[in-house]
Write a protein that holds these residues in place. Structure first.
Motif, PDB file in Angstrom:
ATOM      1  N   PRO A 278      91.156  46.545  58.744  1.00  0.00           N
ATOM      2  CA  PRO A 278      90.861  45.189  58.270  1.00  0.00           C
ATOM      3  C   PRO A 278      90.545  44.223  59.413  1.00  0.00           C
TER       4      PRO A 278
ATOM      5  N   ARG B 227      94.781  43.773  55.005  1.00  0.00           N
ATOM      6  CA  ARG B 227      94.073  44.153  53.774  1.00  0.00           C
ATOM      7  C   ARG B 227      94.365  43.153  52.659  1.00  0.00           C
ATOM      8  N   ALA B 228      95.620  42.705  52.555  1.00  0.00           N
ATOM      9  CA  ALA B 228      95.966  41.717  51.527  1.00  0.00           C
ATOM     10  C   ALA B 228      95.194  40.416  51.760  1.00  0.00           C
TER      11      ALA B 228
ATOM     12  N   GLN C  62      92.211  40.163  53.106  1.00  0.00           N
ATOM     13  CA  GLN C  62      90.833  40.413  52.655  1.00  0.00           C
ATOM     14  C   GLN C  62      90.741  40.329  51.139  1.00  0.00           C
ATOM     15  N   GLU C  63      91.762  40.856  50.444  1.00  0.00           N
ATOM     16  CA  GLU C  63      91.699  40.951  48.989  1.00  0.00           C
ATOM     17  C   GLU C  63      92.024  39.622  48.305  1.00  0.00           C
ATOM     18  N   LEU C  64      92.886  38.813  48.916  1.00  0.00           N
ATOM     19  CA  LEU C  64      93.419  37.642  48.219  1.00  0.00           C
ATOM     20  C   LEU C  64      92.937  36.304  48.778  1.00  0.00           C
TER      21      LEU C  64
ATOM     22  N   HIS D  54     101.901  41.789  45.709  1.00  0.00           N
ATOM     23  CA  HIS D  54     100.557  42.365  45.699  1.00  0.00           C
ATOM     24  C   HIS D  54     100.627  43.744  46.349  1.00  0.00           C
TER      25      HIS D  54
ATOM     26  N   VAL E 253      99.116  46.784  48.156  1.00  0.00           N
ATOM     27  CA  VAL E 253      97.967  47.134  48.990  1.00  0.00           C
ATOM     28  C   VAL E 253      97.919  48.653  49.084  1.00  0.00           C
TER      29      VAL E 253
END
Ligand SMILES: [Zn+2]
Length: 243
Positions: free
Chosen positions: A25, A58-59, A61-63, A223, A225
């Motif tokens: 990430p 990664r979280a 990037q996703e959130l 969340h 991941v």
């Protein structure tokens, strides 16, 4: 960077050694190495990010899209997550906790902050991140109130703690400045304190979310991941927002 690699190599267990390509990430397409089966055994070869920082990355990037518009606050002062925020966020305030430095002052160029009494102004940040910090703070209700205070409305907090069960277990308390152990002391590895580690005041359970709600946070959730590497289990990152 070199010392981090050296520390990693010192813990290398040849039977566990493995390499695999995957996406980092922080630095994009990369190669990952597994040095041993501990939590810190997997690293990105390019940026040396460890598992917990990879999960938080990664979280993010996703959130949290549009990070370039955000003023960020991270409760560590070096490493791939800090470098990522420095490169991509509009600004980032970094700090460490030093027991012998007054909060707001610096040692060796690194600002000291105590989560229980932050020196940042109200509504300073759009994004707050921390990894494996909150369980070491003596009074987490004070800390969560402070983290809520320094976030702007709509601001988000992403963080990790070891999440062990459903119910939080208090291991130790601070009473009149002295640590009172309710359970045998548990120390977690800490780069600031390599010899002693750092005391865990609590083993958090999923009811940590209730503590966040009590501090005023909204949209509180865990969340999950997923890791693109078969070696790594899915990780839960805590998400909360200031309404
Ligand atoms: Zn990387």
């Amino acid at each position: 960077m070199l010392s981090r690699l050296r520390n990693g190599l010192a813990s290398l267990q040849w039977r566990e050694f493995a390499l695999a390509p995957s996406r980092c990430p922080f630095c994009g397409p990369s190669l990952f190495v597994r040095l041993h089966r501990g939590d810190a055994g997997v690293r990105c070869v390019r940026c040396t990010a460890a598992e917990i920082h990879l999960a938080l990355g990664r979280a993010l990037q996703e959130l949290v899209p549009g990070i370039s518009l955000l003023d960020a606050c991270e409760f560590s002062a070096r490493g791939p997550l800090v470098e990522h925020l420095r490169r991509h966020a509009r600004s980032v305030a970094v700090s460490e906790y030093f027991a012998d430095v007054e909060p707001g002052r610096s040692r060796d160029g690194v600002r000291c902050e105590d989560m229980q009494r932050l020196t940042y102004a109200d509504s300073s940040f759009d994004l707050v991140t921390h990894t494996e910090v909150l369980e070491h703070v003596p009074d987490d209700a004070l800390a969560l109130a402070e983290l809520h205070r320094v976030l702007r409305r709509g601001g988000r907090m992403l963080f990790s703690v070891p999440l062990l069960g459903e119910t939080t277990v208090v291991r130790a308390r601070l009473v009149d400045g002295a640590v009172v152990h309710l359970l045998p002391p548990a120390y977690h590895a800490d780069p600031q304190r390599p010899d002693t580690g750092v005391l865990a005041f609590r083993d958090y359970g999923a009811d940590l979310l209730d503590r966040l709600r009590a501090a005023g946070f909204a949209d509180v959730r865990l969340h999950t991941v997923q890791s693109p590497l078969a070696w790594l289990p899915a990780r839960r990152i805590v998400f909360a927002r200031k309404a």
